[in-house]
Design a protein around this motif. Structure first.
Motif, PDB file in Angstrom:
ATOM      1  N   ALA A  67      11.726  12.533 -17.185  1.00 14.81           N
ATOM      2  CA  ALA A  67      11.321  13.782 -16.309  1.00 14.81           C
ATOM      3  C   ALA A  67       9.833  13.797 -16.559  1.00 14.81           C
ATOM      4  CB  ALA A  67      12.026  14.889 -16.858  1.00 14.81           C
ATOM      5  N   GLU A  68       9.185  13.596 -17.838  1.00 14.41           N
ATOM      6  CA  GLU A  68       7.769  13.492 -18.122  1.00 14.41           C
ATOM      7  C   GLU A  68       6.917  12.633 -17.132  1.00 14.41           C
ATOM      8  OE1 GLU A  68       9.996  15.014 -21.227  1.00 14.41           O
ATOM      9  OE2 GLU A  68      10.232  13.080 -20.470  1.00 14.41           O
ATOM     10  N   GLU A  69       7.476  11.412 -16.923  1.00 13.15           N
ATOM     11  CA  GLU A  69       6.656  10.550 -16.279  1.00 13.15           C
ATOM     12  C   GLU A  69       6.767  10.881 -14.831  1.00 13.15           C
ATOM     13  OE1 GLU A  69       6.287   5.596 -15.700  1.00 13.15           O
ATOM     14  OE2 GLU A  69       8.198   6.677 -16.820  1.00 13.15           O
ATOM     15  N   ARG A  70       7.813  11.053 -14.476  1.00 10.47           N
ATOM     16  CA  ARG A  70       8.057  11.572 -12.873  1.00 10.47           C
ATOM     17  C   ARG A  70       7.085  12.702 -12.796  1.00 10.47           C
ATOM     18  NH1 ARG A  70      13.260  14.066 -10.147  1.00 10.47           N
ATOM     19  NH2 ARG A  70      12.354  14.782  -8.231  1.00 10.47           N
ATOM     20  N   ARG A  71       6.957  13.681 -13.609  1.00 12.03           N
ATOM     21  CA  ARG A  71       6.176  14.910 -13.215  1.00 12.03           C
ATOM     22  C   ARG A  71       4.789  14.619 -13.317  1.00 12.03           C
ATOM     23  NH1 ARG A  71       8.716  17.968 -16.248  1.00 12.03           N
ATOM     24  NH2 ARG A  71       7.574  17.706 -18.404  1.00 12.03           N
ATOM     25  N   GLU A  72       4.311  13.745 -14.375  1.00 10.84           N
ATOM     26  CA  GLU A  72       2.995  13.115 -14.479  1.00 10.84           C
ATOM     27  C   GLU A  72       2.564  12.523 -13.056  1.00 10.84           C
ATOM     28  OE1 GLU A  72       0.227   9.949 -17.065  1.00 10.84           O
ATOM     29  OE2 GLU A  72       2.104  10.852 -17.794  1.00 10.84           O
ATOM     30  N   HIS A 114       0.821  -1.167  -0.001  1.00 10.34           N
ATOM     31  CA  HIS A 114      -0.059  -0.064   0.039  1.00 10.34           C
ATOM     32  C   HIS A 114       0.826   1.221   0.048  1.00 10.34           C
ATOM     33  CE1 HIS A 114      -3.314  -2.962   0.945  1.00 10.34           C
ATOM     34  NE2 HIS A 114      -4.074  -2.163   0.682  1.00 10.34           N
ATOM     35  N   PRO A 115       1.817   1.233   0.796  1.00  6.65           N
ATOM     36  CA  PRO A 115       2.743   2.701   0.609  1.00  6.65           C
ATOM     37  C   PRO A 115       3.557   2.829  -0.749  1.00  6.65           C
ATOM     38  CG  PRO A 115       3.259   1.559   2.880  1.00  6.65           C
ATOM     39  CD  PRO A 115       2.141   0.588   2.166  1.00  6.65           C
ATOM     40  N   VAL A 116       3.804   1.597  -1.353  1.00  8.84           N
ATOM     41  CA  VAL A 116       4.332   1.507  -2.605  1.00  8.84           C
ATOM     42  C   VAL A 116       3.418   2.263  -3.503  1.00  8.84           C
ATOM     43  CG1 VAL A 116       5.186   0.240  -4.563  1.00  8.84           C
ATOM     44  CG2 VAL A 116       5.799  -0.095  -2.317  1.00  8.84           C
ATOM     45  N   ALA A 117       2.265   1.966  -3.538  1.00  6.79           N
ATOM     46  CA  ALA A 117       1.091   2.608  -4.242  1.00  6.79           C
ATOM     47  C   ALA A 117       0.902   4.135  -4.040  1.00  6.79           C
ATOM     48  CB  ALA A 117      -0.342   1.653  -4.139  1.00  6.79           C
ATOM     49  N   ALA A 118       1.005   4.199  -2.685  1.00  9.59           N
ATOM     50  CA  ALA A 118       0.543   5.674  -2.483  1.00  9.59           C
ATOM     51  C   ALA A 118       1.645   6.701  -2.960  1.00  9.59           C
ATOM     52  CB  ALA A 118       0.709   5.849  -0.744  1.00  9.59           C
ATOM     53  N   VAL A 119       3.014   6.302  -3.072  1.00  5.81           N
ATOM     54  CA  VAL A 119       3.877   7.202  -4.022  1.00  5.81           C
ATOM     55  C   VAL A 119       4.162   6.892  -5.374  1.00  5.81           C
ATOM     56  CG1 VAL A 119       5.226   7.421  -1.698  1.00  5.81           C
ATOM     57  CG2 VAL A 119       5.886   5.753  -3.235  1.00  5.81           C
ATOM     58  N   TRP A 120       3.586   5.815  -5.735  1.00  2.00           N
ATOM     59  CA  TRP A 120       3.812   5.465  -7.396  1.00  2.00           C
ATOM     60  C   TRP A 120       2.661   5.723  -8.294  1.00  2.00           C
ATOM     61  CZ3 TRP A 120       7.815   5.075 -10.600  1.00  2.00           C
ATOM     62  CH2 TRP A 120       9.284   4.943  -9.974  1.00  2.00           C
ATOM     63  N   ILE A 121       1.556   5.343  -7.588  1.00  8.18           N
ATOM     64  CA  ILE A 121       0.413   5.112  -8.538  1.00  8.18           C
ATOM     65  C   ILE A 121      -0.511   6.441  -8.343  1.00  8.18           C
ATOM     66  CG2 ILE A 121      -1.446   3.510  -9.155  1.00  8.18           C
ATOM     67  CD1 ILE A 121       1.417   2.351  -9.298  1.00  8.18           C
ATOM     68  N   PRO A 122      -1.028   7.050  -9.647  1.00 11.05           N
ATOM     69  CA  PRO A 122      -1.791   8.056  -9.634  1.00 11.05           C
ATOM     70  C   PRO A 122      -3.212   7.732  -8.705  1.00 11.05           C
ATOM     71  CG  PRO A 122      -0.650   8.175 -11.584  1.00 11.05           C
ATOM     72  CD  PRO A 122      -0.309   6.762 -10.816  1.00 11.05           C
ATOM     73  N   PHE A 143      15.218  -3.174 -10.356  1.00 10.83           N
ATOM     74  CA  PHE A 143      14.421  -2.461 -11.008  1.00 10.83           C
ATOM     75  C   PHE A 143      13.064  -1.572 -10.445  1.00 10.83           C
ATOM     76  CE2 PHE A 143      15.108  -6.123 -13.654  1.00 10.83           C
ATOM     77  CZ  PHE A 143      15.918  -5.637 -14.738  1.00 10.83           C
ATOM     78  N   VAL A 144      12.903  -1.835  -9.147  1.00 10.94           N
ATOM     79  CA  VAL A 144      12.016  -1.099  -8.258  1.00 10.94           C
ATOM     80  C   VAL A 144      12.654  -0.209  -7.407  1.00 10.94           C
ATOM     81  CG1 VAL A 144      10.253  -1.028  -6.525  1.00 10.94           C
ATOM     82  CG2 VAL A 144      10.416  -2.966  -8.515  1.00 10.94           C
ATOM     83  N   TYR A 145      12.320   1.314  -7.224  1.00 10.40           N
ATOM     84  CA  TYR A 145      12.979   2.214  -6.375  1.00 10.40           C
ATOM     85  C   TYR A 145      11.515   2.709  -5.405  1.00 10.40           C
ATOM     86  CZ  TYR A 145      17.260   1.855  -8.746  1.00 10.40           C
ATOM     87  OH  TYR A 145      18.653   1.616  -9.041  1.00 10.40           O
ATOM     88  N   GLU A 146      12.050   3.412  -4.282  1.00  7.75           N
ATOM     89  CA  GLU A 146      11.215   3.758  -3.477  1.00  7.75           C
ATOM     90  C   GLU A 146      10.235   5.098  -4.050  1.00  7.75           C
ATOM     91  OE1 GLU A 146       9.748   2.443  -0.752  1.00  7.75           O
ATOM     92  OE2 GLU A 146      12.049   2.205  -0.302  1.00  7.75           O
ATOM     93  N   THR A 147      10.621   6.017  -4.592  1.00 10.57           N
ATOM     94  CA  THR A 147       9.859   6.785  -5.245  1.00 10.57           C
ATOM     95  C   THR A 147      10.289   7.161  -6.405  1.00 10.57           C
ATOM     96  OG1 THR A 147      11.316   8.695  -4.367  1.00 10.57           O
ATOM     97  CG2 THR A 147       9.743   7.738  -2.808  1.00 10.57           C
ATOM     98  N   PRO A 148       9.379   7.885  -7.185  1.00 15.28           N
ATOM     99  CA  PRO A 148       9.775   8.261  -8.629  1.00 15.28           C
ATOM    100  C   PRO A 148      11.096   9.122  -8.770  1.00 15.28           C
ATOM    101  CG  PRO A 148       7.336   8.369  -8.446  1.00 15.28           C
ATOM    102  CD  PRO A 148       8.105   8.279  -7.172  1.00 15.28           C
ATOM    103  N   ALA A 149      11.114  10.067  -7.527  1.00 18.39           N
ATOM    104  CA  ALA A 149      12.345  10.854  -7.430  1.00 18.39           C
ATOM    105  C   ALA A 149      13.505  10.167  -7.305  1.00 18.39           C
ATOM    106  CB  ALA A 149      12.107  11.894  -6.364  1.00 18.39           C
TER     107      ALA A 149
END
Length: 475
Positions: free
Chosen positions: A220-225, A144-152, A207-213
């Motif tokens: 940059a486009e995907e991170r901003r989106e 759930h915390p993964v989804a909170a920072v990665w998934i719109p 392949f997986v990181y904690e946050t988009p940042a």
């Protein structure tokens, strides 16, 4: 998706392997059906011992009685229950990537040493299984915390449907491990699932990181989106404490906890007791219907994914609010099985009707992913791991309770009348869960999702003009 498939593979491998691990009590026929109902892992494994006896000669068999076998199968949940709530909170503090990844990594290593533990001592095997449950218990709330920072927010239902891939993993694990036992002995089950788990863990951390940042390869486009879609609902700085009073006084939180508990109780009972009912009442030969044990799991995942995509589509278009969407799909996912259990009361004597009713009940239940299952991300994404940890801790007792209930009702009287009582209880359970969520559920962001940071005493003194303690300055 692959992670949750492997999560269940690491849980149910012993359920399958124990058929060949234990010395047979009777050897009156060359072909015997060994059915083990595992109330801890929600699965029933049916193996045919045509080739098991020959393959099992590759490994030692153990003189465990029925009590010892059930003890080994059930001890997994001792550790599993302990880490549901701490795992969710830990993921909120240090990130879901680490908690989910490490829980799977260490569970894979424990799986690899399971054959050694079994050969060393019965108690050593129990210890390994308890620790395995301890590790895997933290994995579910950590996502759930993964989804909170990665998934719109408008795509979270679809993402959460991947949790139902655990059912798909169970459907694949059973026949594959059964084949491995027949050709290479029972220890091959643990070596195979453990090795695949290690490979998955390496890929996860690569392949997986904690946050988009923090992701080095994201555009940059995907991170901003992603960051613009999430906005301020998820804090970049993780809250240092949980507002327990506000959380436990929130009707929306209790709607998730109660509904999840009632939903899982019904699901556990159907999965665990269906083969027993078919054997006792319908005299159903499950050997001739091997696909039956896999199709409901596959159907459940298909429903989970399709209903979640539809729910996100309705929310994006503004056809339904988040609250309305969660309530509609929760009602569908629970009321349908509830009414189907009523039909089972009257039509349950017919094998064809029973198969159709139970399969449809499991299929429609998959829609919970578009309903309450991801609701914690709507109301409090900063504490979604804690909320799911609370709900899953309580619901974990459903497996034990459902087994006890059916055993108590059918221990001396295994008639169809007693099973009708079971079906009435299931109907009330499912329908009650739907009604509770319809009355108390919400999709609105809760005000306590972003609690103010607690100030240190020294900071408060500074603001009030109280002189700070003067430190000595070395000359």
């Amino acid at each position: 998706m692959l992670g949750f498939m492997l999560n269940y593979a690491l849980r149910v491998n012993l359920t399958i392997a124990i058929v060949a691990m234990v010395k047979p009590i009777e050897n009156t026929t060359a072909t015997t059906i060994a059915t083990i109902v595992d109330s801890s892992s929600n699965l029933t494994t049916t193996l045919i011992d045509n080739d098991v006896d020959d393959a099992a000669e590759l490994d030692e068999r153990f003189p465990w009685d029925s009590y010892q076998q059930n003890f080994v199968l059930g001890c997994f949940f001792w550790g599993y229950i302990l880490t549901e709530l701490p795992g969710g909170r830990l993921a909120e503090l240090i990130g879901g990537r680490r908690v989910f990844g490490h829980s799977m990594l260490w569970a894979s290593l424990l799986t690899l040493v399971t054959p050694l533990a079994a050969h060393l001592n019965y108690v050593v095997l129990i210890i390994v299984r308890v620790i395995l449950g301890f590790m895997l218990g933290a994995s579910w709330p950590a996502i759930h915390p993964v989804a909170a920072v990665w998934i719109p927010p408008m795509e979270r239902s679809k993402f959460m449907s991947n949790m139902m891939a655990s059912s798909l993993g169970a459907a694949i694990t059973m026949p594959v491990c059964g084949y491995l036992i027949s050709v290479a002995g029972w220890s091959s089950v643990f070596y195979a699932t453990g090795a695949v788990g290690l490979i998955w863990s390496a890929c996860w951390f690569t392949f997986v990181y904690e946050t988009p940042a923090t992701h080095p390869r994201i555009t940059a486009e995907e991170r901003r989106e992603i960051e613009e879609a999430i906005g301020t609902s998820t804090s970049k700085k993780r809250p240092s404490y949980v507002p327990w009073m506000d959380m436990l006084c929130s009707p929306a939180v209790w709607a998730i906890i109660i509904t999840h508990g009632l939903s899982v109780f019904g699901f556990f009972t159907v999965i665990n007791q269906l083969p027993t009912y078919m054997h006792q009442i319908l005299h159903f030969n499950i050997k001739e219907n091997g696909l039956f044990s896999s199709l409901p799991y596959l159907g459940k995942y298909i429903m989970a994914f399709s209903s979640s995509c539809f729910a996100d589509y309705l929310r994006k278009r503004g056809t339904l609010t988040t609250t309305a969407t969660r309530k509609v799909f929760t009602a569908f996912a629970l009321l349908t099985p509830g009414f189907l259990m009523v039909a089972q009361v009257f039509l349950g004597r017919e094998a064809g009707w029973s198969v159709a009713i139970f399969t449809l009940a499991l299929f429609t239940h998959g829609a919970v992913t578009a309903g309450y299952l991801g609701n914690g991300l709507d109301i409090a994404p900063n504490f979604s791991g804690t909320i799911f940890g609370l709900a899953n801790t309580l619901s974990s007792f459903g497996g034990f309770l459902s087994t006890w209930m059916v055993g108590a009702l059918t221990y001396e009287d295994k008639s169809y009348h007693q099973w009708q009582i079971v079906f009435w209880i299931l109907s009330v359970t499912y329908i009650s869960g739907a009604l509770v969520y319809i009355c108390l559920g919400s999709g609105e962001l809760q005000p306590w999702n972003n609690p103010p940071e607690r100030k240190k005493v020294s900071d408060v003194h500074n603001e009030e003009g109280v002189p700070l303690k003067i430190e000595k300055i070395a000359n």
